[in-house]
Design an enzyme around this catalytic site. Structure first.
Site, PDB file in Angstrom:
ATOM      1  N   ASP A 192       3.097 -11.466  69.390  1.00  0.00           N
ATOM      2  CA  ASP A 192       3.768 -10.291  69.929  1.00  0.00           C
ATOM      3  C   ASP A 192       2.708  -9.213  70.157  1.00  0.00           C
ATOM      4  O   ASP A 192       1.733  -9.125  69.400  1.00  0.00           O
ATOM      5  CB  ASP A 192       4.804  -9.752  68.943  1.00  0.00           C
ATOM      6  N   ASP A 242       5.119 -14.214  73.535  1.00  0.00           N
ATOM      7  CA  ASP A 242       6.305 -14.110  72.701  1.00  0.00           C
ATOM      8  C   ASP A 242       6.954 -12.756  72.974  1.00  0.00           C
ATOM      9  O   ASP A 242       7.312 -12.465  74.102  1.00  0.00           O
ATOM     10  CB  ASP A 242       5.928 -14.289  71.231  1.00  0.00           C
ATOM     11  N   ARG A 297      16.662  -9.272  75.473  1.00  0.00           N
ATOM     12  CA  ARG A 297      16.262  -8.635  74.219  1.00  0.00           C
ATOM     13  C   ARG A 297      15.717  -7.225  74.432  1.00  0.00           C
ATOM     14  O   ARG A 297      14.559  -6.950  74.150  1.00  0.00           O
ATOM     15  CB  ARG A 297      15.224  -9.492  73.477  1.00  0.00           C
TER      16      ARG A 297
END
Length: 415
Positions: free
Chosen positions: A195, A234, A290
């Site tokens: 991330d 990610d 998301r």
């Protein structure tokens, strides 16, 4: 702090490194607030221009108060001498993409990958992780000067308290060694490791005026292997594993699949009472899903702007997950004609969503009513009672005004 004040140049007398989160500015203002490294002495104030300098300043994630000013572009994929590193430089023990694909083709291999190529992939991935994972410790402020960029790196705030990250572009946390996970979604999928920012067990964190994206290596340009996009990235920002008291403000999240995850597992019941997060005055442009997806947490979403460019993939923005309590106020959505208001919210075993003041393509909508009418995929309709009302926040303006403020003032280089 008003957007107009934040937009003033640091050379007008401000020192972004010494600034702390204002009172009432979201969940990170709770308890003692968030001050980062503002108390750092002169010996722990650093200006860094290379990956090695940044790693040295972070000091392995030490808790000593520190201020780190990032100048220019830092490439995390570089050796101690500053030489750029490619995926080939990390590959070891005979790892090769073609060999990995041949070994674990689901037409001939059943179950999870194991054996020589998987072991070689793990060893290669460990070499890359050693370079690109950068541990951020307690009492740290990281702030970009001008238009500062961290390329290819993953800032990891692990079991740390009192951290500020501001005015920094985080770009292309690119995984050289994705792994195949069979049977995800019934088809299997490619999984990645990094991330741009990862909060795990982190408390009192203020993330402000960042820009996070895949710029340089979009996943859409990657090939398809085993019938699935060969993903390299990610999340842009993940907030997991008991993290708590976080404010994310005046930032841009762009051109990415999974933007922000709050809570990583339905079974992580230890997250109850934690994962308290505020997202305000952020731009989400070209994010597929998301934005955020939430489990357990009390999350305040206000005055954010969402844009779905025509011709891009889109799934949903707000993921209402297990025991989540999302309180959404005055957010705006701009989408092409093939995206409907019912697409904006998806329930993942969630039961409640409070939403007011939402604008969809310039018109007021009630996403709760629409979502329940069109069936979100949940077995039961979402209720509007999330069990709490936010008290820690800056001025909540109308969605249209917020979108204009965000366009002018959000993102790296505008603090």
């Amino acid at each position: 702090m008003p957007a107009q004040a934040l937009a003033q140049s640091a050379d007008a007398g401000r020192d972004l490194g010494r600034e702390t989160l204002g009172p009432n500015d979201g969940w990170a203002a709770a308890d003692a607030g968030t001050t980062g490294g503002a108390a750092a002495d002169a010996a722990h104030v650093f200006t860094v221009r290379t990956r090695s300098q940044l790693a040295a300043a972070l000091d392995g994630g030490s808790a000593t108060p520190k201020i780190i000013y990032v100048h220019g572009t830092i490439d995390a994929n570089s050796d101690p001498a500053g030489k750029p590193l490619s995926c080939a430089d990390y590959a070891t023990d005979g790892y090769a993409t073609d060999a990995y694909l041949a070994a674990y083709d689901p037409l001939t291999w059943a179950g999870k990958p194991s054996g020589a190529q998987e072991e070689a992939r793990l060893a290669s991935a460990a070499k890359q992780a050693e370079r690109v994972e950068l541990k951020v410790g307690s009492n740290t402020t990281i702030v970009g000067t001008g238009r500062a960029v961290l390329k290819g790196g993953s800032l990891q705030v692990k079991n740390a308290d009192n951290v500020i990250i501001r005015n920094l572009e985080l770009r292309d946390a690119y995984d050289c060694f994705p792994y195949w996970q069979p049977n995800t979604g019934g088809l299997g999928d490619w999984k990645t490791s990094y991330d741009n920012i990862w909060l795990t067990g982190a408390t009192h964190v203020w993330i402000d005026h960042i820009t996070a994206s895949d710029k340089g290596h979009p996943d859409a340009a990657e090939p398809t292997w085993f019938g699935r996009n060969y993903l390299r990235h990610d999340g842009l920002l993940d907030i997991t594993t008991g993290s708590d008291l976080v404010t994310v403000s005046w930032s841009r999240f762009a051109d990415h699949d999974k933007a922000i995850l709050i809570g990583n597992s339905d079974s992580a019941t230890g997250d109850r009472g934690r994962l308290r997060v505020t997202l305000h005055h952020n731009a989400f442009t070209g994010t597929v899903q998301r934005a955020p997806r939430v489990r357990f947490g009390q999350v305040h979403l206000y005055n954010n702007a969402y844009t779905v460019p025509a011709g891009t993939e889109y799934r949903y923005s707000w993921g209402i997950g297990t025991e989540s309590a999302v309180y959404a106020e005055n957010n705006s959505f701009t989408t092409p004609g093939d995206v409907e208001a019912a697409d904006l919210v998806k329930s993942w075993n969630g039961t409640a969503l409070h939403q007011t003041g939402t604008e969809f393509n310039g018109y007021p909508v009630d996403l709760l009513a629409i979502n329940n009418s069109y069936n979100s995929g949940s077995e039961t309709d979402l209720t509007g009672d999330v069990g709490w009302t936010p008290t820690l926040h800056t001025t909540v303006t109308g969605a249209r005004q917020a979108a204009a403020d965000i366009a002018a003032h959000a993102g790296a280089g505008k603090a």
